[in-house]
Design an enzyme around this catalytic site. Sequence first.
Site, PDB file in Angstrom:
ATOM      1  N   GLY A  10      -5.519  12.449   2.612  1.00  0.00           N
ATOM      2  CA  GLY A  10      -4.372  11.530   2.479  1.00  0.00           C
ATOM      3  C   GLY A  10      -3.257  12.209   1.711  1.00  0.00           C
ATOM      4  N   GLY A  13       0.718  11.257   1.532  1.00  0.00           N
ATOM      5  CA  GLY A  13       1.165   9.976   0.990  1.00  0.00           C
ATOM      6  C   GLY A  13       1.931  10.125  -0.313  1.00  0.00           C
ATOM      7  CD  GLN A  14       4.318   6.137  -4.492  1.00  0.00           C
ATOM      8  OE1 GLN A  14       3.474   5.276  -4.255  1.00  0.00           O
ATOM      9  NE2 GLN A  14       5.260   5.981  -5.407  1.00  0.00           N
ATOM     10  CG  ASP A  36      -2.200  12.373   5.740  1.00  0.00           C
ATOM     11  OD1 ASP A  36      -2.216  11.548   6.679  1.00  0.00           O
ATOM     12  OD2 ASP A  36      -1.890  12.073   4.578  1.00  0.00           O
ATOM     13  NE  ARG A  38       1.172  10.548  12.218  1.00  0.00           N
ATOM     14  CZ  ARG A  38       0.297   9.569  12.444  1.00  0.00           C
ATOM     15  NH1 ARG A  38      -0.524   9.625  13.471  1.00  0.00           N
ATOM     16  NH2 ARG A  38       0.222   8.520  11.639  1.00  0.00           N
ATOM     17  CG  ASP A  51      -9.438   9.380  11.771  1.00  0.00           C
ATOM     18  OD1 ASP A  51      -9.693   8.840  10.676  1.00  0.00           O
ATOM     19  OD2 ASP A  51      -9.385   8.751  12.843  1.00  0.00           O
ATOM     20  CE1 TYR A 141      -5.128  -0.299  -1.671  1.00  0.00           C
ATOM     21  CE2 TYR A 141      -4.170  -1.867  -3.217  1.00  0.00           C
ATOM     22  CZ  TYR A 141      -4.475  -0.561  -2.865  1.00  0.00           C
ATOM     23  OH  TYR A 141      -4.115   0.465  -3.703  1.00  0.00           O
ATOM     24  CE  LYS A 145      -7.676   1.368  -3.326  1.00  0.00           C
ATOM     25  NZ  LYS A 145      -7.986   2.781  -3.031  1.00  0.00           N
TER      26      LYS A 145
HETATM   27  P1  NAD Z   1       0.007   6.215   0.814  1.00  0.00           P
HETATM   28  O1  NAD Z   1      -0.102   5.025   1.713  1.00  0.00           O
HETATM   29  O2  NAD Z   1       1.343   6.662   0.385  1.00  0.00           O
HETATM   30  O3  NAD Z   1      -0.721   7.463   1.479  1.00  0.00           O
HETATM   31  C1  NAD Z   1      -1.964   7.369   2.119  1.00  0.00           C
HETATM   32  C2  NAD Z   1      -2.111   8.570   3.037  1.00  0.00           C
HETATM   33  O4  NAD Z   1      -3.386   8.448   3.669  1.00  0.00           O
HETATM   34  C3  NAD Z   1      -1.045   8.606   4.149  1.00  0.00           C
HETATM   35  O5  NAD Z   1      -0.415   9.877   4.158  1.00  0.00           O
HETATM   36  C4  NAD Z   1      -1.848   8.373   5.422  1.00  0.00           C
HETATM   37  O6  NAD Z   1      -1.356   9.074   6.558  1.00  0.00           O
HETATM   38  C5  NAD Z   1      -3.229   8.880   5.021  1.00  0.00           C
HETATM   39  N1  NAD Z   1      -4.308   8.309   5.827  1.00  0.00           N
HETATM   40  C6  NAD Z   1      -4.429   7.039   6.282  1.00  0.00           C
HETATM   41  N2  NAD Z   1      -5.530   6.923   7.023  1.00  0.00           N
HETATM   42  C7  NAD Z   1      -6.127   8.125   7.034  1.00  0.00           C
HETATM   43  C8  NAD Z   1      -7.300   8.626   7.647  1.00  0.00           C
HETATM   44  N3  NAD Z   1      -8.084   7.859   8.405  1.00  0.00           N
HETATM   45  N4  NAD Z   1      -7.625   9.928   7.463  1.00  0.00           N
HETATM   46  C9  NAD Z   1      -6.825  10.742   6.703  1.00  0.00           C
HETATM   47  N5  NAD Z   1      -5.690  10.320   6.097  1.00  0.00           N
HETATM   48  C10 NAD Z   1      -5.349   9.021   6.284  1.00  0.00           C
HETATM   49  O7  NAD Z   1      -0.934   5.929  -0.450  1.00  0.00           O
HETATM   50  P2  NAD Z   1      -0.717   6.444  -1.954  1.00  0.00           P
HETATM   51  O8  NAD Z   1       0.266   5.533  -2.573  1.00  0.00           O
HETATM   52  O9  NAD Z   1      -0.501   7.889  -1.962  1.00  0.00           O
HETATM   53  O10 NAD Z   1      -2.129   6.062  -2.575  1.00  0.00           O
HETATM   54  C11 NAD Z   1      -3.174   6.996  -2.697  1.00  0.00           C
HETATM   55  C12 NAD Z   1      -4.393   6.269  -3.278  1.00  0.00           C
HETATM   56  O11 NAD Z   1      -4.032   5.701  -4.532  1.00  0.00           O
HETATM   57  C13 NAD Z   1      -4.888   5.103  -2.427  1.00  0.00           C
HETATM   58  O12 NAD Z   1      -6.276   4.996  -2.535  1.00  0.00           O
HETATM   59  C14 NAD Z   1      -4.242   3.906  -3.067  1.00  0.00           C
HETATM   60  O13 NAD Z   1      -4.993   2.736  -2.868  1.00  0.00           O
HETATM   61  C15 NAD Z   1      -4.280   4.313  -4.524  1.00  0.00           C
HETATM   62  N6  NAD Z   1      -3.270   3.603  -5.305  1.00  0.00           N
HETATM   63  C16 NAD Z   1      -1.941   3.842  -5.112  1.00  0.00           C
HETATM   64  C17 NAD Z   1      -0.997   3.146  -5.857  1.00  0.00           C
HETATM   65  C18 NAD Z   1       0.470   3.353  -5.686  1.00  0.00           C
HETATM   66  O14 NAD Z   1       1.263   2.624  -6.287  1.00  0.00           O
HETATM   67  N7  NAD Z   1       0.902   4.346  -4.908  1.00  0.00           N
HETATM   68  C19 NAD Z   1      -1.429   2.211  -6.801  1.00  0.00           C
HETATM   69  C20 NAD Z   1      -2.792   1.957  -6.944  1.00  0.00           C
HETATM   70  C21 NAD Z   1      -3.710   2.692  -6.209  1.00  0.00           C
HETATM   71  C1  AKB Z   2       0.183  -1.722  -3.891  1.00  0.00           C
HETATM   72  O1  AKB Z   2       1.190  -2.358  -4.288  1.00  0.00           O
HETATM   73  O2  AKB Z   2      -0.551  -2.091  -2.976  1.00  0.00           O
HETATM   74  C2  AKB Z   2      -0.183  -0.469  -4.643  1.00  0.00           C
HETATM   75  C3  AKB Z   2      -1.195  -0.774  -5.683  1.00  0.00           C
HETATM   76  C4  AKB Z   2      -0.770  -1.335  -6.978  1.00  0.00           C
HETATM   77  O3  AKB Z   2      -2.364  -0.601  -5.451  1.00  0.00           O
HETATM   78  N1  AKB Z   2       1.005   0.113  -5.182  1.00  0.00           N
END
Ligand code: NAD
Ligand code: AKB
Length: 320
Positions: A10, A13-14, A36, A38, A51, A141, A145
């Site tokens: 992943g 992602g962010q 990831d 793509r 995937d 979600y 978790k």
């Molecule tokens: P994001 O949605 O920005 O990125 C997720 C990435 O996972 C994407 O690039 C997507 O293409 C990839 N992905 C989706 N399905 C996939 C698969 N089957 N195989 C491979 N890759 C796949 O998420 P994020 O914000 O970077 O979050 C990362 C982790 O941190 C997650 O577990 C999220 O729950 C957790 N989290 C994030 C936040 C936040 O505010 N960003 C807060 C709490 C928890």
């Molecule tokens: C969301 O808003 O879903 C995420 C998180 C707090 O897990 N940023």
Amino acid sequence: MQRETILVIGANGQIGTALLPELQVQFGVNQVIAADLRKPSSETGLFEVLDATKPDALTDIVRRYRVTQIYHLAAILSAKGESDPLWAWNLNMQTALNVLEVSRLHNIRKLFIPSSIAAFGEHAPKYETPQTAILDPATVYGISKVAAENWSLYYHKRYGLDVRSVRYPGVISHQSMPGGGTTDYAVAIFHEAVQGRSFECFLEKDTRLPMIYMDDALRATLELMDAPESQISVRTSYNLAGMSFTPAELTESIQAYFPNFVTQYKPDFRQAIAESWPKTIDDSVARQDWGWKAAFDLPRLTHEMITHLTAVYQPMVSTL
Ligand code: NAD
Ligand code: AKB
């Protein structure tokens, strides 16, 4: 000392976008594999299309690169997950279980599977939410978790897997846009403000939520992963706090830089999700166990976001 090879799932992602360069500095560019669904628009190191719902594809990468640590960041976040709950459940759980099982079978030394404040729901205390509280999440979600937290604990107890986790608050960053969460407004607002536009917020102005600046989120992740095993007492997921604010307080903080900036409030379905979450977090267990302490408050976060995004948007504005 064993040479570490790190797999980030992943990675586009962010959090992955910001974590990857930090891991490349710590372990070396050729020791970090980004994966990831793509390819990203620009690659800055090793990349594999993956995937993670497919265990064989994951196993192939782990074997080929002799991976020793995994950061599992693939997930469907809170707001996006509500559009198709069974799809979100299947993706979040299949990927988490595949990563746990492949880690067990291939002797992964350390595994990171993040959780979220979304693990909490209606009956947890809203202020200073403690490490151990009832977990009755309102979103698919959040349910995924809580399940992943418990599977992580199970794999640790039953198989001795060194799996670690934090419950991230809403993460705020300038490197990329967030991926469909309820806290996303707190990133989008900066992009509008810096471009001289007003902002339409999908939460009510007084909705307080726990948030964290990306630099703190990354430091917490790396400090937890670096901590000696003897200091890790929580194998579900550690509470983690940065700061807490409302959309109105964030708007006021931005107005110190852009006095004419305005936010309009048009709450949608995400309001109910936000109201089910904590307002402030007690992260004293993370502080005691591995010395966690946040560095960024709201004024510092605002300064960093505006500085970085001004550098992104200013050249575009001046060439128009
Ligand atoms: P994001 O949605 O920005 O990125 C997720 C990435 O996972 C994407 O690039 C997507 O293409 C990839 N992905 C989706 N399905 C996939 C698969 N089957 N195989 C491979 N890759 C796949 O998420 P994020 O914000 O970077 O979050 C990362 C982790 O941190 C997650 O577990 C999220 O729950 C957790 N989290 C994030 C936040 C936040 O505010 N960003 C807060 C709490 C928890
Ligand atoms: C969301 O808003 O879903 C995420 C998180 C707090 O897990 N940023």
